[in-house]
Design a protein around this motif. Structure first.
Motif, short mmCIF file in Angstrom:
data_model
loop_
_atom_site.label_atom_id
_atom_site.label_comp_id
_atom_site.label_asym_id
_atom_site.label_seq_id
_atom_site.Cartn_x
_atom_site.Cartn_y
_atom_site.Cartn_z
N SER A 77 0.83 -1.21 0.00
CA SER A 77 0.00 0.00 0.00
C SER A 77 0.86 1.25 0.00
CB SER A 77 -0.92 0.00 1.22
OG SER A 77 -1.83 -1.07 1.16
N GLU A 78 1.94 1.23 0.78
CA GLU A 78 2.84 2.38 0.83
C GLU A 78 3.53 2.60 -0.51
OE1 GLU A 78 4.70 5.63 2.72
OE2 GLU A 78 2.99 4.37 3.30
N LEU A 79 3.97 1.52 -1.14
CA LEU A 79 4.62 1.64 -2.45
C LEU A 79 3.66 2.22 -3.48
CD1 LEU A 79 6.96 1.13 -4.40
CD2 LEU A 79 6.12 -1.23 -4.67
N VAL A 80 2.43 1.75 -3.48
CA VAL A 80 1.44 2.26 -4.43
C VAL A 80 1.22 3.75 -4.23
CG1 VAL A 80 -1.01 2.20 -5.06
CG2 VAL A 80 0.28 0.06 -4.83
N ARG A 81 1.14 4.20 -3.00
CA ARG A 81 0.96 5.63 -2.73
C ARG A 81 2.11 6.44 -3.28
NH1 ARG A 81 -1.32 3.72 2.20
NH2 ARG A 81 0.67 3.89 3.31
N HIS A 82 3.33 5.95 -3.13
CA HIS A 82 4.49 6.67 -3.66
C HIS A 82 4.45 6.72 -5.19
CE1 HIS A 82 6.61 7.39 0.04
NE2 HIS A 82 6.63 6.12 0.38
N VAL A 83 4.09 5.62 -5.84
CA VAL A 83 4.03 5.59 -7.30
C VAL A 83 2.92 6.50 -7.81
CG1 VAL A 83 3.64 4.13 -9.32
CG2 VAL A 83 5.04 3.28 -7.43
N GLU A 84 1.78 6.51 -7.11
CA GLU A 84 0.69 7.42 -7.49
C GLU A 84 1.15 8.87 -7.43
OE1 GLU A 84 -3.47 5.21 -6.25
OE2 GLU A 84 -2.28 6.15 -4.65
N ARG A 85 1.86 9.21 -6.36
CA ARG A 85 2.34 10.59 -6.20
C ARG A 85 3.31 10.97 -7.31
NH1 ARG A 85 6.89 12.27 -4.07
NH2 ARG A 85 7.32 10.24 -3.12
N LEU A 86 4.20 10.06 -7.68
CA LEU A 86 5.22 10.38 -8.68
C LEU A 86 4.66 10.40 -10.11
CD1 LEU A 86 8.14 8.18 -7.30
CD2 LEU A 86 8.07 10.68 -7.35
N THR A 87 3.67 9.57 -10.39
CA THR A 87 3.15 9.46 -11.76
C THR A 87 1.90 10.30 -11.99
OG1 THR A 87 1.76 7.56 -11.19
CG2 THR A 87 4.01 7.11 -11.99
N LYS A 88 1.25 10.71 -10.90
CA LYS A 88 -0.05 11.40 -10.97
C LYS A 88 -1.11 10.50 -11.59
CE LYS A 88 1.70 15.25 -9.40
NZ LYS A 88 3.08 14.81 -9.17
N LEU A 89 -0.89 9.20 -11.52
CA LEU A 89 -1.86 8.21 -11.97
C LEU A 89 -2.51 7.55 -10.76
CD1 LEU A 89 0.25 6.41 -14.74
CD2 LEU A 89 -1.55 8.12 -15.11
#
Length: 347
Positions: free
Chosen positions: A195-207
């Motif tokens: 869940s933490e990894l997904v949040r970081h990727v969402e923040r970086l990609t804006k996806l």
């Protein structure tokens, strides 16, 4: 794995060959598939060809662990020794079990992790004789090819193929892709880490990250196929797929979406859940760059502080990967060559 069995049905249907699907432990119905339950090869004497299809079926490591435990749980077998003998009679049959006229092929199997099991000379000899008895043993990955070749003194019946799930019906890459990436975890990361990894990727990609339940099931069995098809559609229209799960990554490629795969740096493991198979899969199709290695020999050992760095690697990998039609050539080349390789045994 459901996609592996769907690959069998699609492959044999394309060839116009009458065939039946079998299981040897209780699971006669799964989604759109119907299997026959057999507990002895004597029940297959009316068939001219027996095909062992995919996964770890002929791997003694699987027989001693996963299969034996299921036989005790599902069929009331008394002990592990008897359960393992049941597996051996079914999956490494000796020459007297079947008529000499019966063709035997083992296609798309994995032989990673069997070293400890082969320490037993009788097991090693059974494996060697099975390979000699077979018309062909086409393994799914280079690691399996190396291990089986070594165990059988480079028997010429052994050759390198690909994963049988690649033979499932697939579609061309989507022309439209949504503002999201699809993800599924369950092997290398804890739920909290994922869940933490997904949040970081969402923040970086804006996806937006869209979860896909790939392992396990919370819906009724009658919806298995419908849910599977819906999951494939989500994967097909995603910008990319993020996972730590082998067959999720493979099906992502079949749908034309780039998989980015998380792999723990664990020591060699005698388990069907070993991490090596994911690196080997993506290496086969030229996607080594899409493998993100993380520290920790178990899920619990992955440092929370490392997740932002892992997320940045994910984003860098996606950004550096060429258009979907370009990267996918490695996968489609393997898939087509594998299909042609198998067809020669049936036409």
């Amino acid at each position: 794995m459901y996609s592996v069995d769907l690959g069998a049905r699609h492959f044999f249907d394309k060839l116009g060959l009458t065939h039946d699907l079998f299981v040897t432990q209780k699971r006669p119905r799964l989604g759109a598939l119907r299997h026959r339950l057999v507990r002895s090869l004597e029940e297959l004497r009316g068939y001219d060809t027996i095909v062992y299809w995919g996964d770890f079926l002929n791997n003694p490591m699987w027989g001693q662990a996963d299969y034996a435990l299921r036989d005790i749980k599902r069929h009331g077998v008394e002990d592990l020794g008897q359960a393992y003998e049941n597996w051996q009679r079914l999956y490494l049959p000796d020459e007297s079990t079947l008529p000499a006229s019966t063709r035997v092929l083992a296609l798309g199997g994995c032989f990673i992790g069997m070293e400890a099991a082969l320490a037993d000379a009788s097991v090693s000899e059974s494996l060697r004789r099975f390979v000699q008895r077979s018309e062909a043993v086409v393994v799914r990955d280079p690691a399996s090819f190396g291990r089986l070749s070594e165990a059988t003194q480079a028997d010429p019946h052994v050759s390198l193929g690909f994963d049988c799930a690649s033979l499932m019906r697939s579609r061309a890459p989507a022309q439209w892709r949504g503002p999201y990436f699809a993800y599924s975890f369950g092997r290398a990361l804890t739920a909290e880490n994922a869940s933490e990894l997904v949040r970081h990727v969402e923040r970086l990609t804006k996806l937006r990250g869209v979860p896909i339940q790939w392992l396990g099931r919370t819906w009724p069995k009658r919806f298995t196929h419908t849910r599977f098809v819906a999951n494939l559609a989500l994967m097909r229209h995603a910008r990319f797929c993020l996972t730590d799960t082998y067959h999720f990554a493979l099906n992502s490629m079949s749908q034309g979406s780039l998989p980015v795969c998380i792999v723990r740096d664990e020591p060699p493991a005698s388990s069907t859940l070993n991490e090596l198979k994911k690196s080997v899969l993506l290496g086969m199709v030229g996607l080594d760059r899409a493998v993100i290695h993380i520290a920790g020999e178990t899920k619990r050992e992955v440092p929370q502080a490392s997740l932002p760095h892992v997320a940045q690697k994910v984003v860098d990998t996606v950004s550096a990967t060429p258009a979907h039609s370009d990267w996918r050539a490695g996968y489609t080349d393997r898939q087509r060559a594998f299909e042609a390789q198998l067809r020669q045994h049936f036409l």
